[in-house]
Design an enzyme around this catalytic site. Structure first.
Site, mmCIF file in Angstrom:
data_model
loop_
_atom_site.group_PDB
_atom_site.id
_atom_site.type_symbol
_atom_site.label_atom_id
_atom_site.label_comp_id
_atom_site.label_asym_id
_atom_site.label_seq_id
_atom_site.Cartn_x
_atom_site.Cartn_y
_atom_site.Cartn_z
ATOM 1 C CB SER A 50 -0.971 0.011 1.178
ATOM 2 O OG SER A 50 -2.067 -0.836 0.917
ATOM 3 C CE LYS A 198 -1.521 4.114 2.386
ATOM 4 N NZ LYS A 198 -1.505 3.084 3.440
ATOM 5 C CB THR A 199 1.106 1.633 6.740
ATOM 6 O OG1 THR A 199 -0.277 1.876 6.404
ATOM 7 C CG2 THR A 199 1.451 2.350 8.034
ATOM 8 N N GLY A 200 2.273 -0.014 4.462
ATOM 9 C CA GLY A 200 2.013 -1.037 3.457
ATOM 10 C C GLY A 200 2.330 -2.404 4.016
#
EC number: 3.5.2.6
Length: 265
Positions: A50, A198-200
């Site tokens: 993500s 932003k995480t992923g």
């Protein structure tokens, strides 16, 4: 004694179920590129998961598909078949990044089409550029950035991409870059700093090309700023066994806790 030392080294590296050699933390000064902290393997590529919503946002705004912070507001449809109950609602660019809504990404890439999608990834010089998707399945528009698929990027390359974004050097409109920066999730830090990131999350690949649901990976990528000073950061966790909690949330929360000490004058 040599065998004993090797055993002790392995126990140290895998303490807590996580291999230190497969975990990267990288923090650099934005203006100068000076490294403030670098630990682990930061050259090895992995699927962006993500975190790829950042380049997707640039594509959406540049192509005119996204028109504002909260436009388009696309409603959830049953045919999207999401597993996450929290995603079953009308979503906008801002909430898409905040809640990391997968189906919204897929609607966007559907509007872009494979050819335009590929052109953007190449123009961004993003990772290995490979948006073919899962081998033999022709699903690059819906899968290429996800677990065990074709598109991969290293932590060092993530930093380079973020640096170009903050410098407005990516080959998209100034507005596309400004809007993407505007909708990034924000995290307050002590002493007047604010982090944006932003995480992923995904699952690590197996030797046969599938993915191992017992071994997550988790990204947290972004920047922090206080006044005129900015730093860039990446943390990537690669679990070596089944762990509790979402890997990207552990990466995010751990790095946010570590940043104040790293940023001390």
């Amino acid at each position: 004694m040599r065998v004993l030392r090797l055993v002790l080294l392995c126990e140290f590296l895998f303490a807590g179920g996580q291999a230190l050699a497969d975990t990267c933390t990288l923090v650099t000064e934005f203006e100068t590129g000076r490294v403030l902290k670098q630990e682990g393997n930061c050259k090895r590529r992995l699927n962006p998961a993500s975190t790829f919503k950042v380049p997707l946002s640039l594509m959406g705004y540049d192509a005119g598909i996204f028109t504002g912070e909260d436009e388009p507001a696309w409603p959830y449809k049953p045919e999207y078949k999401t597993w996450n109950e929290a995603w079953k609602k009308t979503t906008t660019p801002r909430t898409w990044l905040k809640d990391s809504v997968l189906w919204y990404s897929l609607v966007l890439t559907g509007h872009l089409g494979q050819e335009r999608f590929k052109r953007y990834v190449d123009a961004f010089d993003y990772g290995n550029h490979d948006v073919s998707g899962d081998k033999g399945k022709n699903n690059g528009l819906t899968r290429s950035w996800l677990s065990a698929s074709s598109l991969q990027i290293s932590p060092l390359e993530q930093i380079d991409f973020l640096s170009k974004l903050l410098k407005r050097e990516l080959p998209v409109s100034a507005r596309a870059q400004d809007m993407t920066l505007t909708i990034m999730p924000a995290f307050p830090l002590p002493d007047g700093w604010t982090a944006y990131g932003k995480t992923g999350t995904g699952f690590q690949p197996t030797r046969d090309g599938a993915f191992d649901r017992n071994r997550q990976f988790g990204w947290f990528v972004g920047w922090a700023q206080k006044g005129e000073r900015k730093i860039l950061f990446v943390r990537l966790i690669r679990d070596e066994k089944k762990e509790k909690g979402v890997a990207s949330f552990r990466a995010r929360d751990g790095l946010l806790a570590d940043l104040p000490a790293i940023l001390e004058p």
